[in-house]
Design a protein around this motif. Structure first.
Motif, mmCIF file in Angstrom:
data_model
loop_
_atom_site.group_PDB
_atom_site.id
_atom_site.type_symbol
_atom_site.label_atom_id
_atom_site.label_comp_id
_atom_site.label_asym_id
_atom_site.label_seq_id
_atom_site.Cartn_x
_atom_site.Cartn_y
_atom_site.Cartn_z
ATOM 1 N N GLY A 106 -8.040 0.148 2.676
ATOM 2 C CA GLY A 106 -6.782 -0.582 2.720
ATOM 3 C C GLY A 106 -6.826 -1.605 3.839
ATOM 4 O O GLY A 106 -7.612 -1.475 4.782
ATOM 5 N N SER A 149 -7.694 4.604 -3.290
ATOM 6 C CA SER A 149 -8.351 3.360 -2.913
ATOM 7 C C SER A 149 -9.498 3.631 -1.959
ATOM 8 O O SER A 149 -9.441 4.571 -1.148
ATOM 9 N N ASP A 202 -2.451 5.385 -0.391
ATOM 10 C CA ASP A 202 -3.518 5.191 -1.366
ATOM 11 C C ASP A 202 -4.881 5.561 -0.798
ATOM 12 O O ASP A 202 -5.720 6.160 -1.493
ATOM 13 N N ARG A 260 -4.368 -3.800 -5.232
ATOM 14 C CA ARG A 260 -2.922 -3.608 -5.197
ATOM 15 C C ARG A 260 -2.374 -4.141 -3.886
ATOM 16 O O ARG A 260 -2.727 -3.660 -2.820
ATOM 17 N N GLU A 261 -1.523 -5.160 -3.972
ATOM 18 C CA GLU A 261 -0.792 -5.646 -2.803
ATOM 19 C C GLU A 261 0.544 -4.927 -2.773
ATOM 20 O O GLU A 261 1.330 -5.026 -3.716
ATOM 21 N N THR A 262 0.829 -4.228 -1.681
ATOM 22 C CA THR A 262 2.001 -3.381 -1.707
ATOM 23 C C THR A 262 2.527 -3.119 -0.303
ATOM 24 O O THR A 262 2.139 -3.766 0.664
ATOM 25 N N THR A 267 -6.279 -1.505 -1.593
ATOM 26 C CA THR A 267 -4.835 -1.612 -1.426
ATOM 27 C C THR A 267 -4.574 -2.351 -0.122
ATOM 28 O O THR A 267 -5.222 -2.080 0.892
ATOM 29 N N SER A 268 -3.639 -3.282 -0.140
ATOM 30 C CA SER A 268 -3.473 -4.139 1.027
ATOM 31 C C SER A 268 -2.029 -4.577 1.217
ATOM 32 O O SER A 268 -1.243 -4.616 0.266
ATOM 33 N N SER A 303 -9.944 -2.721 -8.943
ATOM 34 C CA SER A 303 -8.482 -2.818 -8.859
ATOM 35 C C SER A 303 -8.083 -3.287 -7.475
ATOM 36 O O SER A 303 -8.738 -2.970 -6.472
ATOM 37 N N GLU A 306 2.413 2.573 1.422
ATOM 38 C CA GLU A 306 1.597 2.834 0.243
ATOM 39 C C GLU A 306 0.131 2.470 0.469
ATOM 40 O O GLU A 306 -0.751 3.037 -0.179
ATOM 41 N N VAL A 307 -0.113 1.514 1.364
ATOM 42 C CA VAL A 307 -1.499 1.228 1.747
ATOM 43 C C VAL A 307 -2.115 2.488 2.351
ATOM 44 O O VAL A 307 -3.220 2.913 1.993
#
Length: 308
Positions: free
Chosen positions: A143, A140, A134, A124-126, A96-97, A122, A130-131
């Motif tokens: 991050g 995740s 997660d 997820r760019e967010t 996640t990033s 997986s 949220e990084v």
């Protein structure tokens, strides 16, 4: 309480009614009512408030539902990971990033080169919050985000509360990303005052929309014109075709070389970009390989930038 009861609870909250949840789950309303009553008795909290307009979550219910979602998500991940014969060898990598192109490109290269019998990747760019969430909740493996002298107190406390550690990848002087046809594109250096008349582009942060959670440094500086977006594609199009700007690391990706210029910003602020991991989690070999890829991409971008 059981996983099934927690799934019932989540379904009721999602549908906003017991009848709607019962219909979607093909179970009786009485079964759901009993499940809620049993959880409320066990936890000692009231989860839902009932009225003629339906049911709503109480403050205690919102908190309990957050834990319930985490438990169910982790149970589903474990079930997927150990799905049966032939699935035990599949490796999992979840990233996640914040919105960094080099994160995506390192991820894609690893996916292309991976030769395992099976894998579940997986990315997820967010948003910044949220990084952190997660990685905290083990959704995740790691991050990617940045720290600065401005945000490190707030973000640092958030990382500490989540039992996460920050590992530096590189330190960057903030750069302004603008169209190659922008009036400032040929400058060797721009100042904050130079940017006053131009729209500023940033990534929206939802309910955590504070200066400290912004993905762009110097977010606290006033700007009368602002456009918030949620994905890099939209940002790249805005930068290439309009006279706005965003502030970032100066690390241009291949998708941004065409039509976009990167100009150093005159400031003492520095961006420390790194990855966060949970202190109670040992990184897998696959996660370690991803970090190596990430470091190589960053090194390559910096060498290319130095040659310009």
């Amino acid at each position: 309480m059981t996983l099934q009861q927690l799934r019932y609870l989540i379904a009721i909250a999602n549908h906003g009614s017991i009848s709607g949840a019962a219909h979607s789950l093909y179970v009786s309303q009485s079964s759901l009512s009993v499940a809620v009553r049993d959880i409320e008795r066990e936890t000692g909290v009231t989860i839902f408030e009932r009225s003629n307009r339906g049911i709503t979550l109480t403050n205690d219910g919102i908190e309990l539902l957050g834990y319930a979602r985490q438990v169910v998500e982790q149970a589903d991940l474990m079930a997927q990971r150990y799905a049966g014969p032939g699935h035990g060898g599949a490796q999992r990598l979840a990233i996640t990033s914040q919105h960094y192109a080099f994160v995506v490109e390192a991820f894609l290269e690893l996916a292309e080169e991976y030769e395992g019998d099976g894998y579940n990747f997986s990315l997820r760019e967010t948003r910044t919050s949220e990084v952190i969430e997660d990685v905290r909740d083990f959704r995740s493996d790691l991050g990617v985000l940045y720290l600065s002298t401005f945000n490190e107190s707030v973000i640092g406390h958030a990382l500490e509360d989540a039992n996460l550690s920050f590992n530096l990848l590189f330190t960057a002087q903030p750069h302004v990303f603008i169209s190659e046809n922008h009036p400032l594109a040929q400058r060797s250096l721009v100042t904050i005052d130079d940017l006053t008349d131009y729209p500023r582009y940033s990534f929206e942060q939802g309910s955590n929309n504070s200066f400290f959670y912004a993905e762009e440094p110097l977010a606290e500086l006033p700007h009368e014109k602002r456009i918030a977006v949620s994905d890099r594609g939209t940002l790249s199009n805005l930068l290439a075709h309009h006279n706005g700007y965003t502030i970032s690391t100066g690390v241009l990706s291949s998708e941004m070389y065409t039509g976009i210029a990167s100009v150093p910003l005159q400031t003492t602020e520095r961006m420390r970009v790194g990855y966060i991991v949970h202190n109670e989690r040992q990184l897998s070999e696959l996660a370690e390989r991803y970090i190596e890829k990430l470091s190589l991409f960053v090194e390559g971008y910096q060498l290319a930038a130095a040659a310009l």
